[in-house]
Design a protein around this motif. Structure first.
Motif, PDB file in Angstrom:
ATOM      1  N   UNK A 166      14.633  -5.496  -4.213  1.00  0.00           N
ATOM      2  CA  UNK A 166      15.748  -4.608  -4.551  1.00  0.00           C
ATOM      3  C   UNK A 166      15.392  -3.142  -4.362  1.00  0.00           C
ATOM      4  N   UNK A 167      14.114  -2.815  -4.429  1.00  0.00           N
ATOM      5  CA  UNK A 167      13.704  -1.409  -4.323  1.00  0.00           C
ATOM      6  C   UNK A 167      13.521  -0.982  -2.881  1.00  0.00           C
ATOM      7  N   UNK A 168      12.853  -1.797  -2.092  1.00  0.00           N
ATOM      8  CA  UNK A 168      12.477  -1.400  -0.721  1.00  0.00           C
ATOM      9  C   UNK A 168      13.605  -1.744   0.241  1.00  0.00           C
ATOM     10  N   UNK A 169      14.717  -1.041   0.127  1.00  0.00           N
ATOM     11  CA  UNK A 169      15.858  -1.280   1.014  1.00  0.00           C
ATOM     12  C   UNK A 169      15.723  -0.556   2.345  1.00  0.00           C
ATOM     13  N   UNK A 170      14.968   0.520   2.393  1.00  0.00           N
ATOM     14  CA  UNK A 170      14.811   1.277   3.636  1.00  0.00           C
ATOM     15  C   UNK A 170      13.663   0.766   4.480  1.00  0.00           C
ATOM     16  N   UNK A 171      12.853  -0.109   3.941  1.00  0.00           N
ATOM     17  CA  UNK A 171      11.746  -0.693   4.694  1.00  0.00           C
ATOM     18  C   UNK A 171      12.169  -2.052   5.233  1.00  0.00           C
ATOM     19  N   UNK A 172      11.716  -2.357   6.452  1.00  0.00           N
ATOM     20  CA  UNK A 172      12.010  -3.660   7.025  1.00  0.00           C
ATOM     21  C   UNK A 172      11.082  -4.709   6.434  1.00  0.00           C
ATOM     22  N   UNK A 173      11.442  -5.965   6.700  1.00  0.00           N
ATOM     23  CA  UNK A 173      10.627  -7.074   6.179  1.00  0.00           C
ATOM     24  C   UNK A 173       9.214  -7.024   6.741  1.00  0.00           C
ATOM     25  N   UNK A 174       9.094  -6.730   8.035  1.00  0.00           N
ATOM     26  CA  UNK A 174       7.765  -6.645   8.637  1.00  0.00           C
ATOM     27  C   UNK A 174       6.930  -5.546   7.987  1.00  0.00           C
ATOM     28  N   UNK A 175       7.542  -4.413   7.699  1.00  0.00           N
ATOM     29  CA  UNK A 175       6.792  -3.314   7.091  1.00  0.00           C
ATOM     30  C   UNK A 175       6.336  -3.672   5.671  1.00  0.00           C
ATOM     31  N   UNK A 176       7.202  -4.320   4.888  1.00  0.00           N
ATOM     32  CA  UNK A 176       6.820  -4.701   3.522  1.00  0.00           C
ATOM     33  C   UNK A 176       5.666  -5.694   3.570  1.00  0.00           C
ATOM     34  N   UNK A 177       5.789  -6.703   4.433  1.00  0.00           N
ATOM     35  CA  UNK A 177       4.735  -7.718   4.526  1.00  0.00           C
ATOM     36  C   UNK A 177       3.434  -7.100   5.034  1.00  0.00           C
ATOM     37  N   UNK A 178       3.540  -6.172   5.977  1.00  0.00           N
ATOM     38  CA  UNK A 178       2.338  -5.523   6.504  1.00  0.00           C
ATOM     39  C   UNK A 178       1.615  -4.733   5.413  1.00  0.00           C
ATOM     40  N   UNK A 179       2.347  -3.981   4.613  1.00  0.00           N
ATOM     41  CA  UNK A 179       1.727  -3.204   3.533  1.00  0.00           C
ATOM     42  C   UNK A 179       1.080  -4.132   2.511  1.00  0.00           C
ATOM     43  N   UNK A 213      16.772  -7.164   9.868  1.00  0.00           N
ATOM     44  CA  UNK A 213      15.927  -6.009  10.152  1.00  0.00           C
ATOM     45  C   UNK A 213      15.501  -6.014  11.606  1.00  0.00           C
ATOM     46  N   UNK A 214      15.254  -4.853  12.196  1.00  0.00           N
ATOM     47  CA  UNK A 214      14.731  -4.808  13.568  1.00  0.00           C
ATOM     48  C   UNK A 214      13.322  -5.374  13.616  1.00  0.00           C
ATOM     49  N   UNK A 215      12.951  -5.866  14.800  1.00  0.00           N
ATOM     50  CA  UNK A 215      11.638  -6.478  14.992  1.00  0.00           C
ATOM     51  C   UNK A 215      10.532  -5.454  15.145  1.00  0.00           C
ATOM     52  N   UNK A 216      10.881  -4.191  15.222  1.00  0.00           N
ATOM     53  CA  UNK A 216       9.887  -3.147  15.440  1.00  0.00           C
ATOM     54  C   UNK A 216       9.177  -2.825  14.129  1.00  0.00           C
ATOM     55  N   UNK A 217       7.842  -2.817  14.177  1.00  0.00           N
ATOM     56  CA  UNK A 217       7.064  -2.535  12.964  1.00  0.00           C
ATOM     57  C   UNK A 217       7.015  -1.043  12.680  1.00  0.00           C
ATOM     58  N   UNK A 218       6.673  -0.248  13.688  1.00  0.00           N
ATOM     59  CA  UNK A 218       6.507   1.190  13.498  1.00  0.00           C
ATOM     60  C   UNK A 218       7.825   1.911  13.700  1.00  0.00           C
ATOM     61  N   UNK A 219       7.953   3.071  13.077  1.00  0.00           N
ATOM     62  CA  UNK A 219       9.132   3.914  13.251  1.00  0.00           C
ATOM     63  C   UNK A 219       9.030   4.676  14.562  1.00  0.00           C
ATOM     64  N   UNK A 220      10.188   5.032  15.106  1.00  0.00           N
ATOM     65  CA  UNK A 220      10.242   5.771  16.363  1.00  0.00           C
ATOM     66  C   UNK A 220       9.935   7.244  16.080  1.00  0.00           C
ATOM     67  N   UNK A 221       8.745   7.681  16.491  1.00  0.00           N
ATOM     68  CA  UNK A 221       8.360   9.065  16.209  1.00  0.00           C
ATOM     69  C   UNK A 221       9.048  10.052  17.136  1.00  0.00           C
ATOM     70  N   UNK A 222       9.648   9.576  18.229  1.00  0.00           N
ATOM     71  CA  UNK A 222      10.333  10.468  19.164  1.00  0.00           C
ATOM     72  C   UNK A 222      11.816  10.537  18.924  1.00  0.00           C
TER      73      UNK A 222
END
Length: 1717
Positions: free
Chosen positions: A1631-1644, A1675-1684
């Protein structure tokens, strides 16, 4: 039921009612000794809840709850000496209810499974029931592969002796177990897998292990049948299992050893593996039962049923009995605390008369077990000792707790100890305590099971599988938790959960159970065992009293007899029993008094209740009595309601029956009437049928006779008719043949004629249609524009009316000018004639006939001019009428539009306001979203276009360098294609894109491969040719510019000489004379060009009979040229008068005067035409009053004037000669046209003669073809002529506007000169005076000063030079220059200035591509210039905030909408470059400042363990940054942006983008680095983010959306700090991590690293729980955020409050050449 004997249903009913009444969770605690009936009582309680609270849906959840009991009894119950069905584990079942108190689900927690029973059973005891049930069903066909026989054949099931239980059928119980599995949703395949695992345990226990002779090793026969079955059933390799059952691995720091084991060690390892397999399977089954009982509905309340092992004491008591008795101590303490302590404290608090009752407190015994350095702590400590033994642990117990009253040492043993429990003394044997507490299994055997080919087996033994209660289901730890310790040394990092002992886990789960019980309302069921011999109907009183005294039931009875078990708060009692209160008693407002009076009336015995301070206390049975009174009251009311309703229902039924009876009667009578009518109708029909049949028979006989006669007649007549038909047919066919032949001839002739006519008509109609189409397009465009601008229609009408008035005035002025020009022209002709006559007389010869012809031609031209004037007047009248008609149409259309607008407004007002608001909000949101997407796409296109443009410049420079030869001068790069820089790319953009794509393809693929692609090669070759042509054009332009520069140098050289020459006035006069002569030559050339244009026009008019409008315009231009010539003559006289005045001053002033330059204040300035005319009139006045003519003629000035007049006469003569030559050329062209017409006529005669020789049809066809070709040629000629005329017309109209502007300026100057001349005295020097006017906010500059303006104001300007001036000063200066160009109607100047400005800005930005201050400076100026163009564009939408003075500064003549778009694109490019520069500065600081620097002291004192050190995580030295460095850099950026005057909205967007970059870089590094994923990093990030948010609030940037861009990083920091164990923690994270994707939560979570021993790693089971809950996310399949990624920038309109006339230009800009207008 409460009045009956004690029954388990009564307790269950009380718990259910209290849950419904008080809305509180309940618990039923079933306790007692082993064999007292706890399991059966818990089953009956659950059966009651399943019956009373059955599920409202069709899920049959209550059946599933009951079905879990057979499964748990099969796998968790066994026969002991005291009980045939003894539970060897504890369980707590939570039954969940919804708001309507229906069962919606359940959950089970288990405690401390007795795993030792799997491998060992005492005498007269059995293993778990499932083993015997499976052996009883071994003969079933589906179990043949299990290779099972009778239970007596297996070691693990035959140790206790008898394998059967009297009165129990194992096969029947096994069938019930399978049905329960099926009901709970366990698939058949999983059931077979479960049975295979259970069978494999039996086979493992029967494996024969043979000891070797040395005694230190042993072996297993490869042909061992049980081992083969074990490996096949579990899907593991036989050889590996055979090896590792007899060997173990020892791992040291240097080497790894494989060591053999003795027979006893092998047996212990085998038994440990069997226990571990069974425990894992037990945990898996419990987990799947919970999944089957789980529900997605929200649970409102629950009732928990605790069925836990009772107090046990055997002859030999081990670790299991110790844990069981420890749990019973905790439960007894909870019972005492709830029943005795809380009850009596409640009485004392409410001030009820009460005598305290003493009870036994077992807290000292519990402290002995679980306190610090208690039995469990000493046991865990001994387990950590490398060579700890049970004897050492027992000795420590003797040393530590010998003084405790609950601990005793046996007299005859040094390995046993006695604990005095609440029920009895129990002697425990310490042998095996350490091993059972460690619960060790060798890792090699587990690894073999992990590699099983069966998925279920592999899942059971996964490393990270963690069924610890602290993570998933609290309190379930001991049921399935097994610590697997490898044989490796502690150097290897192991999971922290494996370090927890069984005792520690059991203590933790027991604490959680106590917390759950304390949070609910408990209900106690005390099961009393009647005898110890398991005999029916045999009661031992002493044994029963002992149990009652031990569990505190006697004290409970005393409290219940003397106390008040029921209690109500006054408010709750009033609300519950309000129906029993009389109406008059409700008048009292004191609820406490009402309750007292009601109880006194209802309960007569005052000892049955007591009044406390906040509650009312009742004796046992009184609440039930009140409930009975309340129910009777409700029952009486219900009976009254039922009576009334039933009477109403009977009345309704009676009326319905009555209506039905009447309806039946009506229908039956109708049926009888219909029967009678049917009989009469049948009788009548029979009569009619008879009549018709008889008639038919007679008719048939007549028809036969008649038919025969007709046939005979027909054949006869047909024979005669056929003969006549054949004759007529032959004649008809002949006629048809003639008709078709004649028709074919006529049609052929007609088709030829029609085809020719159609071709002619098509050509003519096509011409007319194109003309009409063009007119219709113009009309359509104007109409559509009128519809779009319907709001300002009245202004348009007024403007058109003003335009008509202006044209009328213009027509009047033109007519006056024409009349004056005509008169001057006639006077000039007469003067020239007179002069010519004098010249002829002086020569004495005959007059030149050629000149006479010229004069005659001039007269004819004059007459033509008069006729043209009439034509112009007529055309003006027609145009005026058309304009009036158009104004009327526009007014009519405006009225219609107003009516439509009013109708639409009325319709809109009729609609609902709420619906309109909702629709508008939705549309606005959609429009905003689409606008943001479109803006983003557009700005990306602008960015790509700028990149392509940069690449094109680079390629062009490279090609220039390649093609440059020695000695060739390279073209400056900044002068290349100004138009392509300022405007949008027209044609070359796509070609440039293709070329760049080709170049990129060459770079990527390689030269060899690209050479094979011919398309790419051809594109490159084409682009090279284009660049070469462009280079040549630029070289020509450069040469022209160099020539112009050289001419300027030559012109400036005399001026410098004038400055140095002492006779500056005379030199200046000569210079002015030379300039006037050169301008006269230029005018003469212009006049010649105009005359040529007149001649061409006349020729075209003669050939095409066009309109004379363009010719009249040319005459007007000729008139203006003549006037300009007269002005130049006057300027010559002005110069002469200046010379005279200079001589007079020298003669009169004997003393030396001030420098001659002081008397010519305007000598350095260029003398305008109006100033010269003014000076001329002044000289004329001076000469009229001067009497010393001789002195005037001393220096021969009159002669010089005469010579000037002679030159003018020669000039006019040359003009006449040129005109005569033009006439001769015109005659020659006419002759050439005549000859061409003759040739064409000859050709036509020849073709005519040829056509006479042809047939008539061929003549027609040939004539039509000739006519078509002729019309086509004429059509093409006319089309070319029309295009040429339109082009000339546009050109001449443009020139006419310029000349009209000059004429107006000249007239204004003349009027001003006349007014000034009247005020001057005769003795004053003749100078040109100007009237001082107010500054109008315009700056004038010459065209040659444009490059200097751009250089000083754009390319070489430094931002710090304008630090103390108005922000965005260059933008204001540029707009004032543009406004002056608009005022003078000079579109070329506007285009050149804007193009040069844009290119200059691009050049500066390219040069300073890494300078933040310069980029921000030009971003603010470009935006300000864009705002000025919008604010002063004249558009009402941008003028809402303008003052009246600012509205005067609006543009009048030009619409610069396209340039606004170009400036907007340039602003986007500058903004993107600004962001790029800022990101380049900030990016090296982010990782060090946000993740690695220690902003909070002491957080990083403990280094992360379990990973190798990274150099990037311990940055020191120069590359280390802190958060203050980022804040300082942000302050620097903000200060620069504010000082440059950038709009606040753009500043917010800049920092929103920068904060997004900080978020992206920090989060990406966090996702890629394990050493920063820790709790301290999360705290550090929270602190740093709070500092950044504080900085935003301090700069009033908190509304920019920058904080929202940091939301993923904030949630990542919170994720690092959150607890990661229980199911509630998983829900909180999801419920808290709504801005993070599933891949990012699992990775952390995977990267999370503990910093000390108190923290724990995140388990795989917890991560899987997170993944299961986040499956619904897209969620998108991309792990990292687009820095550009870059947000689309928006430049909101921000008008300036400054007026143009209030702006001061500082001297530091070096703009002295700008003149204020």
């Amino acid at each position: 039921m409460g009045d009956m004997d004690p029954h388990i249903f009564a307790v269950a009913e009380e718990a259910y009612k209290q849950m419904a009444r008080d809305e509180k969770n309940q618990s039923i605690i079933v306790s007692g000794e082993s064999g007292a009936g706890k399991t059966v009582s818990a089953k009956y309680a659950m059966r009651y809840f399943a019956t009373v609270g059955g599920s409202a849906s069709e899920t049959n959840i209550e059946e599933k709850v009951l079905a879990s009991s057979p499964i748990m009894e099969a796998i968790g119950n066994a026969k002991t000496t005291r009980n045939d069905n003894s539970s060897r584990f504890g369980k707590y079942i939570q039954i969940g209810f919804d708001k309507r108190y229906h069962i919606i689900g359940a959950n089970m927690r288990t405690y401390l499974l007795e795993k030792s029973r799997v491998v060992f059973q005492a005498d007269d005891e059995r293993n778990y029931h499932i083993f015997y049930q499976l052996c009883a069903a071994a003969n079933l066909p589906e179990f043949k592969e299990l290779a099972l026989t009778s239970a007596e054949d297996f070691f693990y099931t035959s140790q206790g002796g008898d394998t059967s239980i009297e009165g129990v059928d194992d096969a029947e119980d096994f069938e019930k177990t399978r049905q329960a599995f099926t009901l709970l949703g366990v698939r058949e395949s999983h059931q077979i897998s479960i049975f295979k695992i259970i069978a494999s345990i039996l086979h493992l226990g029967s494996v024969e292990i043979q000891a070797e002779r040395d005694g230190d090793s042993c072996s297993i026969s490869p042909q061992d049948e049980h081992l083969n079955n074990f490996c096949q059933l579990l899907g593991v390799e036989h050889s590996q299992m055979e090896h590792w059952l007899c060997h173990r691995k020892l791992v040291t720091t240097a080497e790894t050893y494989v060591k053999t084991m003795s027979l006893q060690q092998v047996l212990n390892a085998r038994n440990a593996l069997a226990k571990h397999i069974y425990a894992q399977l037990f945990g898996w089954i419990v987990e799947h039962i919970n999944k089957a009982l789980h529900t997605s509905l929200k649970q409102h309340s629950f009732i928990g049923v605790l069925d836990i092992y009772g107090f046990e004491t055997f002859e030999v008591n081990s670790f299991e009995q110790f844990c069981i008795n420890y749990a019973n101590e905790k439960l007894q303490q909870q019972f005492n605390w709830h029943v005795f302590k809380l009850e009596q404290e409640e009485y004392m608090k409410e001030q009820i008369p009460w005598t305290l009752i003493d009870f036994h407190d077992n807290q000292p015994c519990i402290d002995l077990i679980e306190a610090k350095l208690g039995i469990l702590d000493l046991l865990d400590e001994e387990c950590k000792v490398p060579k700890g033994t049970d004897q050492n642990w027992a000795q420590k117990l003797y040393d530590r707790h010998s003084s405790s009253q609950h601990f005793q040492k046996p007299r005859m043993s040094n390995t046993a100890f006695i604990v005095v429990h609440f029920a009895d003394k129990v002697e425990y044997l310490s042998d095996g305590f350490l091993e059972k507490n460690r619960d060790t299994v060798y890792e090699e055997q587990i690894n073999i099971l992990k590699a099983s080919k069966f998925p279920l087996v592999a899942d059971l033994f996964h490393d990270d599988k963690d069924p610890v209660p602290a993570t998933t289901t609290p309190g379930k730890g001991s049921s399935s938790k097994i610590n697997i310790r490898s044989a490796r040394t502690p150097m290897k990092a192991s999971n922290k959960e494996h370090k927890k002992t069984v005792g520690h886990q059991f203590r933790t789960s027991l604490h959680l159970l106590m917390e759950t019980l304390n949070a609910t309302t408990p209900h106690y069921v005390r099961c009393i065992k009647p005898n110890d011999e398991k005999l029916p109907f045999h009661f031992d009183p002493k044994r029963a009293v002992q149990q009652l005294r031990a569990c505190g039931v006697l004290e409970t009875i005393r409290i219940s007899a003397a106390g008040y078990p029921s209690r109500w708060a006054y408010h709750d009692f009033f609300n519950r029993y309000r129906v029993l209160i009389k109406k008059k008693e409700l008048a009292n407002t004191d609820k406490k008094a009402i309750c007292k009076s009601v109880l006194e009336n209802l309960i007569k015995d005052p000892d049955k209740f007591q009044f406390g301070r906040t509650k009312i206390f009742f004796r046992a049975g009184q609440v039930a009595y009140l409930e009975k009174l309340r129910a009777d009251k409700f029952r009486a009311a219900t009976i009254m309601i039922q009576k009334t309703v039933r009477g109403w229902l009977q009345r309704v039924k009676y009326h319905r029956l009555k209506r039905a009876t009447l309806t039946l009667q009506r229908y039956w009578r109708g049926c009888l009437a219909r029967r009678l009518a049917e009989h009469l109708r049948r009788t009548r029909a029979a009569t009619a049928i008879q009549k018709q049949y008889r008639m038919w028979r007679a008719r048939q006989a007549y028809q036969r006779v008649r038919g025969a006669a007709i046939v005979i007649q027909a054949f006869t007549r047909g024979m005669f008719v056929r003969k006549m038909y054949r004759q007529v047919l032959m004649e008809h066919k002949a006629t048809i043949i003639q008709k078709h032949v004649q028709g074919w001839v006529a049609r052929r002739h007609f088709q030829r004629l029609r085809a020719a006519a159609i071709v002619i008509q098509c050509a003519f109609r096509r011409l007319k249609a194109r003309q009409e189409l063009k007119a219709l397009r113009i009309e359509a465009r104007s109409a559509e524009h009128l519809k779009r601008l319907n709001v300002g229609m009245e202004n348009k009408v007024v403007q058109l009316q003003r335009k008509i008035d202006d044209q009328n005035k213009e027509f009047k002025t033109l007519s006056e000018q024409f009349s004056t020009a005509t008169s001057t022209y006639a006077m000039e002709v007469e003067r020239l004639q007179k002069e010519l006559a004098r010249y002829q007389q002086s020569q004495g010869g005959d007059p030149n006939p050629r000149l006479q012809e010229e004069v005659e031609s001039l007269r004819s031209e004059l007459q033509k001019a008069h006729s043209e004037r009439k034509i112009l007047e007529d055309a003006h009248g027609r145009e005026k009428d058309e304009l009036r008609k158009r104004v009327a149409d526009l007014e009519q259309e405006n009225a219609l539009l107003k009516d439509e607008k009013e109708q639409l407004n009325n319709q809109i007002l009729c609609q609902s306001k709420e619906e309109f608001a909702q629709d508008s909000v939705k549309e606005n949101l959609l429009m905003k979203k689409e606008l943001e997407e479109e803006r983003s796409r557009y700005q990306n296109l602008v960015k790509e276009y700028s990149q392509l443009e940069q690449r094109f410049d680079n390629l062009q420079d490279e090609l220039t360098i390649i093609k440059q030869t020695p000695g060739h001068r390279r073209n400056p790069s900044n002068q290349s294609s100004l138009e392509s820089d300022s405007n949008y790319p027209s044609v070359s953009t796509s070609e440039i894109g293709d070329t760049e794509d080709a170049l990129q393809q060459v770079e990527e693929v390689g030269l060899e491969k690209a050479a094979m692609d011919m398309t790419v090669f051809l594109k490159l070759q084409k682009r090279v040719r284009e660049l070469e042509q462009e280079r040549k054009k630029l070289q020509v332009q450069l040469e022209k510019r160099e020539q112009q520069d050289s001419k300027k140098v030559q012109v400036e050289q005399p001026q410098n000489d004038v400055d140095s020459d002492p006779d500056a006035d005379l030199a200046y006069n000569s210079l002015k004379r030379q300039e006037l002569e050169s301008e006269n030559k230029k005018l003469k050339n212009d006049l010649n060009e105009l005359r040529k244009a007149v001649a061409d026009q006349a020729t075209q008019n003669n050939s095409s009979h066009g309109s004379p409008d363009s010719y009249s315009l040319l005459l007007d231009q000729l008139k203006l040229a003549n006037e300009e010539l007269e002005v130049r003559k006057e300027e010559v006289l002005i110069l002469r008068t200046q010379i005279v005045s200079a001589d007079q001053r020298r003669g009169r002033n004997t003393e030396p005067n001030i420098n001659a330059r002081t008397s010519w204040p305007n000598s350095e300035k260029h003398v305008d035409q109006e100033d010269a005319i003014e000076a001329y009139h002044g000289v004329c006045q001076t000469n009229s009053k001067t009497q010393d003519w001789g002195y005037l003629n001393e220096d021969g000035e009159l002669g010089l004037a005469y010579q000037g007049l002679k030159q003018v006469a020669r000039l006019l003569e040359a003009q006449l000669q040129a005109q005569s030559r033009e006439h001769e050329e015109e005659v020659e062209t006419l002759k050439a046209q005549l000859e061409a017409l003759k040739e064409e006529m000859d050709k036509q005669q020849q073709t005519f003669c040829q056509t006479l020789l042809l047939s008539p049809e061929a003549q027609v066809e040939f004539g039509v073809q000739q006519e078509i070709s002729r019309l086509t040629n004429e059509n093409l000629d006319l089309k070319e002529l029309v295009e040429k005329l339109e082009k000339n017309e546009r050109k001449l109209k443009k020139q006419l506007k310029i000349y009209m502007k000059k004429v107006q300026d000249l007239e204004a100057a003349q009027a001003l000169a006349q007014s000034d001349r009247r005020r001057h005295e005769l003795t004053r020097q003749v100078t040109v005076q100007r009237k001082e006017k107010d500054f109008q906010g315009m700056l004038e500059y010459h065209k040659e000063d444009e490059a200097l303006l751009i250089r000083n104001l754009v390319t070489e300007l430094k931002p710090h030079t304008l630090s103390g001036t108005v922000p965005c000063l260059p933008a204001y200066i540029l707009y004032m220059c543009i406004r002056h160009a608009d005022y003078t109607n000079d579109d070329v100047k506007v285009h050149s200035l804007l193009t040069s400005t844009i290119n200059g800005i691009k050049k500066v930005l390219k040069k300073h591509n890494d300078d933040f201050e310069m980029t921000s400076f030009w971003l603010s100026n470009t935006c300000r210039l864009l705002h000025c163009l919008k604010q002063y564009s004249g558009d009402e939408g941008f003028m809402t905030q303008n003052t009246a003075k600012q509205n005067e500064h609006c543009l009048k003549n030009f619409d610069l909408t396209e340039y606004r778009q170009v400036l907007s694109d340039l602003s986007i490019q500058i903004y993107q470059q600004l962001i790029k520069i800022a990101e380049g500065v900030l990016q090296p600081m982010i990782v060090s400042a946000m993740l690695e620097n220690e902003s909070i002291q002491g957080l990083s004192g403990v280094k992360p363990t379990g990973y190798r050190k990274r150099s990037s995580s311990m940055v020191d030295g120069e590359n280390s940054y802190c958060l203050e460095a980022i804040v300082r850099q942000m302050n620097s950026f903000h200060t620069v942006l504010c000082d440059q005057g950038l709009d606040p909205e753009i500043i917010m967007q800049v920092f929103k983008q920068l904060f997004y970059m900080i978020n992206t870089v920090t989060l990406n590094n966090l996702l890629l680095r394990k050493d920063v994923c820790s709790w301290s990093t999360g705290m550090q990030l929270r602190y740093n983010i709070s500092q950044l948010e504080e900085w935003l609030r301090g700069r009033n940037l908190h509304q920019s959306g920058a904080v929202q861009t940091m939301e993923p990083l904030i949630q990542a920091a919170q994720l690092l700090q959150l607890k990661k164990k229980t199911q509630e923690d998983a829900e909180a994270i999801c419920s808290l991590c709504t801005s993070l994707s599933t891949q990012q939560i699992v990775k952390i979570l995977n990267l999370y690293t503990p910093l000390n021993e108190f923290e724990e790693r995140v388990t795989v089971a917890f991560i899987r729980t997170i993944q299961a809950q986040l499956q619904e996310r897209n969620d998108p399949q991309q792990l990292l955020l687009d820095s550009k990624h870059m947000f689309p920038v928006l430049f909101p309109f921000n008008p300036s409050s400054l007026t143009m006339d209030s702006i001061h230009i500082p001297a530091c800009l070096n703009l002295e050449f700008l003149n204020e207008v």
